[in-house]
Design a protein around this motif. Structure first.
Motif, PDB file in Angstrom:
ATOM      1  N   ILE A  94      -3.675   8.223   0.541  1.00 59.06           N
ATOM      2  CA  ILE A  94      -3.173   8.468   2.006  1.00 59.06           C
ATOM      3  C   ILE A  94      -2.885   9.858   2.002  1.00 59.06           C
ATOM      4  CG2 ILE A  94      -1.055   7.582   2.107  1.00 59.06           C
ATOM      5  CD1 ILE A  94      -1.312   6.747   4.805  1.00 59.06           C
ATOM      6  N   ALA A  95      -3.391  10.671   3.116  1.00 61.75           N
ATOM      7  CA  ALA A  95      -3.113  12.066   3.156  1.00 61.75           C
ATOM      8  C   ALA A  95      -3.017  12.497   4.533  1.00 61.75           C
ATOM      9  CB  ALA A  95      -4.218  13.036   2.581  1.00 61.75           C
ATOM     10  N   THR A  96      -1.836  13.423   4.971  1.00 67.20           N
ATOM     11  CA  THR A  96      -1.702  13.848   6.324  1.00 67.20           C
ATOM     12  C   THR A  96      -1.931  15.464   6.235  1.00 67.20           C
ATOM     13  OG1 THR A  96      -0.137  12.166   6.646  1.00 67.20           O
ATOM     14  CG2 THR A  96      -0.086  13.896   7.956  1.00 67.20           C
ATOM     15  N   ARG A  97      -2.600  15.981   7.008  1.00 69.04           N
ATOM     16  CA  ARG A  97      -2.704  17.324   7.338  1.00 69.04           C
ATOM     17  C   ARG A  97      -1.704  17.882   8.296  1.00 69.04           C
ATOM     18  NH1 ARG A  97      -8.211  20.782   8.491  1.00 69.04           N
ATOM     19  NH2 ARG A  97      -7.327  22.904   9.130  1.00 69.04           N
ATOM     20  N   LEU A  98      -0.754  18.753   8.017  1.00 67.96           N
ATOM     21  CA  LEU A  98       0.254  19.017   8.817  1.00 67.96           C
ATOM     22  C   LEU A  98       0.426  20.440   9.157  1.00 67.96           C
ATOM     23  CD1 LEU A  98       2.755  17.328   6.386  1.00 67.96           C
ATOM     24  CD2 LEU A  98       2.734  16.480   8.428  1.00 67.96           C
ATOM     25  N   ILE A  99       0.956  20.722  10.363  1.00 68.10           N
ATOM     26  CA  ILE A  99       1.486  22.286  10.702  1.00 68.10           C
ATOM     27  C   ILE A  99       2.981  22.321  10.448  1.00 68.10           C
ATOM     28  CG2 ILE A  99       1.741  23.864  12.397  1.00 68.10           C
ATOM     29  CD1 ILE A  99      -0.545  22.507  13.889  1.00 68.10           C
ATOM     30  N   ASP A 100       3.115  23.152   9.429  1.00 66.86           N
ATOM     31  CA  ASP A 100       4.490  23.682   9.102  1.00 66.86           C
ATOM     32  C   ASP A 100       5.213  24.464  10.282  1.00 66.86           C
ATOM     33  OD1 ASP A 100       6.862  24.556   8.084  1.00 66.86           O
ATOM     34  OD2 ASP A 100       6.077  24.829   5.995  1.00 66.86           O
ATOM     35  N   ASN A 101       5.966  24.165  11.073  1.00 70.90           N
ATOM     36  CA  ASN A 101       6.226  24.786  12.356  1.00 70.90           C
ATOM     37  C   ASN A 101       7.150  25.910  11.899  1.00 70.90           C
ATOM     38  OD1 ASN A 101       4.968  22.887  14.023  1.00 70.90           O
ATOM     39  ND2 ASN A 101       6.823  21.313  13.809  1.00 70.90           N
ATOM     40  N   GLY A 103       0.733  -1.129   0.124  1.00 69.82           N
ATOM     41  CA  GLY A 103      -0.038   0.088  -0.046  1.00 69.82           C
ATOM     42  C   GLY A 103       0.774   1.509   0.006  1.00 69.82           C
ATOM     43  N   LEU A 104       0.228   2.319   0.486  1.00 67.29           N
ATOM     44  CA  LEU A 104       1.077   3.616   0.749  1.00 67.29           C
ATOM     45  C   LEU A 104       1.288   3.887   2.067  1.00 67.29           C
ATOM     46  CD1 LEU A 104      -2.096   5.143  -1.423  1.00 67.29           C
ATOM     47  CD2 LEU A 104       0.106   4.397  -2.343  1.00 67.29           C
ATOM     48  N   ALA A 105       2.249   5.044   1.973  1.00 69.87           N
ATOM     49  CA  ALA A 105       2.590   5.505   3.449  1.00 69.87           C
ATOM     50  C   ALA A 105       3.396   6.808   3.367  1.00 69.87           C
ATOM     51  CB  ALA A 105       3.898   4.511   4.210  1.00 69.87           C
ATOM     52  N   ILE A 106       3.131   7.437   4.216  1.00 67.40           N
ATOM     53  CA  ILE A 106       3.804   8.953   4.563  1.00 67.40           C
ATOM     54  C   ILE A 106       4.638   9.153   5.801  1.00 67.40           C
ATOM     55  CG2 ILE A 106       3.465  11.326   4.801  1.00 67.40           C
ATOM     56  CD1 ILE A 106       0.863  10.912   3.288  1.00 67.40           C
ATOM     57  N   TYR A 107       5.857   9.574   5.516  1.00 73.84           N
ATOM     58  CA  TYR A 107       6.966   9.862   6.505  1.00 73.84           C
ATOM     59  C   TYR A 107       6.993  11.328   6.783  1.00 73.84           C
ATOM     60  CZ  TYR A 107       8.257   4.805   7.042  1.00 73.84           C
ATOM     61  OH  TYR A 107       8.121   3.532   7.232  1.00 73.84           O
ATOM     62  N   TYR A 108       7.387  11.794   7.757  1.00 71.97           N
ATOM     63  CA  TYR A 108       7.568  13.250   7.605  1.00 71.97           C
ATOM     64  C   TYR A 108       8.558  13.732   8.926  1.00 71.97           C
ATOM     65  CZ  TYR A 108       4.622  13.294  11.944  1.00 71.97           C
ATOM     66  OH  TYR A 108       4.356  13.097  13.368  1.00 71.97           O
ATOM     67  N   ASN A 109       9.192  14.770   8.870  1.00 67.12           N
ATOM     68  CA  ASN A 109      10.334  15.406   9.657  1.00 67.12           C
ATOM     69  C   ASN A 109       9.520  16.093  10.789  1.00 67.12           C
ATOM     70  OD1 ASN A 109      12.274  16.808  10.943  1.00 67.12           O
ATOM     71  ND2 ASN A 109      13.343  17.013   9.167  1.00 67.12           N
ATOM     72  N   ARG A 110       9.526  15.284  11.942  1.00 68.05           N
ATOM     73  CA  ARG A 110       8.894  16.009  13.289  1.00 68.05           C
ATOM     74  C   ARG A 110       9.489  17.204  13.729  1.00 68.05           C
ATOM     75  NH1 ARG A 110       7.124  11.189  17.182  1.00 68.05           N
ATOM     76  NH2 ARG A 110       9.339  10.504  16.984  1.00 68.05           N
ATOM     77  N   ASP A 111      10.850  17.618  13.421  1.00 68.41           N
ATOM     78  CA  ASP A 111      11.365  18.793  13.533  1.00 68.41           C
ATOM     79  C   ASP A 111      10.617  19.852  12.812  1.00 68.41           C
ATOM     80  OD1 ASP A 111      12.969  18.056  15.619  1.00 68.41           O
ATOM     81  OD2 ASP A 111      14.813  17.505  14.024  1.00 68.41           O
ATOM     82  N   ARG A 112      10.392  19.627  11.530  1.00 67.10           N
ATOM     83  CA  ARG A 112       9.887  20.748  10.608  1.00 67.10           C
ATOM     84  C   ARG A 112       8.240  20.714  10.816  1.00 67.10           C
ATOM     85  NH1 ARG A 112      10.693  23.126   5.346  1.00 67.10           N
ATOM     86  NH2 ARG A 112       8.974  24.483   5.075  1.00 67.10           N
ATOM     87  N   PHE A 113       7.663  19.563  10.792  1.00 69.88           N
ATOM     88  CA  PHE A 113       5.977  19.442  11.100  1.00 69.88           C
ATOM     89  C   PHE A 113       5.602  18.859  12.177  1.00 69.88           C
ATOM     90  CE2 PHE A 113       7.627  18.944   6.324  1.00 69.88           C
ATOM     91  CZ  PHE A 113       6.862  20.233   6.168  1.00 69.88           C
ATOM     92  N   THR A 114       4.454  19.135  12.503  1.00 69.78           N
ATOM     93  CA  THR A 114       3.536  18.459  13.446  1.00 69.78           C
ATOM     94  C   THR A 114       2.260  17.946  12.691  1.00 69.78           C
ATOM     95  OG1 THR A 114       4.039  19.804  15.257  1.00 69.78           O
ATOM     96  CG2 THR A 114       1.883  18.563  15.576  1.00 69.78           C
TER      97      THR A 114
END
Length: 253
Positions: free
Chosen positions: A95-102, A58-69
Motif C-alpha cells: 500500500i502506498a500514499t502519495r503525499l505533499i510535504d507541507n 493487511g496493511l495500513a498507512i497513517y500520517y500527520n495531517r499537519d505535516r502532510f497532505t
C-alpha cells in the motif's frame, strides 16, 4: 521525517500504537498484519490514509495531517507464493500514499510492504520487491520514495542490496535485528528501501507483544541535508558573511 514500521503479528500489538506515536512522534506510521476492519481513524496525532481491503489482516498507512497532505493512496497485488495460494491468501502486499510535504513544499511517496513468508524462495521475494518499486515509480514518477515493512529476507541480504541498487533504490538495515521468535531465523526482517532520500538512521525500537520489533526510520531530502551542513558551517565560521535570498526576501547571515 520520522517513519515507524511495525508488523503487529496478526494484530496482537495493535494496543501499542498510541504509545508508540506519543513516545517517538513519527510523521508516518506503516503497519503490517493489522486488522483492517477495525482500524481507528486516528492513532494519536496520526490520521489513517487508507488500508488494504481484500484480506482482514493487511496493511495500513497513517500520517500527520499537519505535516502532510495525502493526494492518493493505492493498494497493489504482487506475485503470490504457494502459501498465499493455499493457506491464507494475501491479495495485497503493498500500500502506498502519495503525499505533499507541507513543510518542504514537495511531493513524495511512502509505502508499507509485506513480502511473502519464509516458506517462499528469496527469488520470489526479490520479484515482489522489484515489482513494488516499479509500481511506486508509476504512482509518483521521479518522486522521493520510501518503502518500509516486513521484507522476510533475513539471509543473503547482500544479494538483495545489489538487486535493489540496480533498480535505483538503496537498502538500509536497522541498527540491530528486528525478529527474534525462531532461533534459526533471527535477524533483520524489517527493512527500508528508498530513492531520492537520505536515510540518516534506522533504529530498532524495544520489543512489544509482536514477534517483530518496530523500526524508526529517520530520512531527509538530499538538498535539505546540504542546507543543514551549510548552516552548521556558517555557525562555525560566522565571519564568512554572505547575502541570501529566500522567496524574494534578502538577508545577510
Amino acid at each position: 521525517m520520522r517513519v515507524i514500521s511495525y508488523n503487529l503479528r496478526k494484530n496482537r500489538a495493535s494496543g501499542e500504537l498510541v504509545a508508540l506515536a506519543e513516545r517517538y512522534s513519527p510523521n508516518i506510521l506503516c503497519l503490517q498484519e493489522c486488522n483492517t476492519i477495525d482500524l481507528p481513524a486516528e492513532v494519536g496525532h496520526l490520521h489513517l490514509a487508507d488500508s488494504t481491503h481484500r484480506n482482514r489482516l493487511g496493511l495500513a498507512i497513517y500520517y500527520n495531517r499537519d505535516r502532510f497532505t495525502a493526494i492518493k493512496t493505492q493498494t497493489f497485488a504482487l506475485k503470490k507464493s504457494l502459501h498465499d495460494r493455499v493457506a491464507a491468501p494475501a491479495h495485497e502486499r503493498l500500500i502506498a500514499t502519495r503525499l505533499i510535504d507541507n513543510v518542504a513544499q514537495r511531493e513524495l511517496v511512502v509505502a508499507s510492504f509485506h513480502a511473502a513468508p519464509l516458506t517462499a524462495l528469496n527469488s520470489l521475494r526479490r520479484n515482489q520487491i522489484r515489482t513494488a518499486h516499479e509500481e511506486l515509480s508509476i504512482l509518483g514518477p521521479g518522486l522521493p520514495t520510501l518503502m518500509v515493512g516486513d521484507y522476510n529476507y533475513p539471509i543473503f541480504q547482500g544479494k538483495l542490496g545489489n538487486k535493489v541498487n540496480q533498480s535505483g533504490y538503496d537498502l538500509t538495515l536497522s541498527d540491530t535485528r528486528t525478529y527474534t521468535r525462531y532461533k534459526f531465523f533471527r535477524g533483520h526482517f524489517d527493512l527500508a528501501t528508498s530513492m531520492g532520500l537520505t536515510i540518516a538512521n534506522v533504529e530498532t525500537l524495544p520489543q512489544g507483544t509482536s514477534d517483530h520489533m518496530p523500526i524508526l526510520v529517520t530520512a531527509t531530502y538530499p538538498d535539505e541535508q546540504m542546507m543543514q551542513t551549510d548552516a552548521a558551517h556558517h555557525l562555525a565560521y560566522p565571519a564568512a558573511s554572505e547575502s541570501v535570498s529566500v522567496e524574494g526576501v534578502d538577508f545577510t547571515i
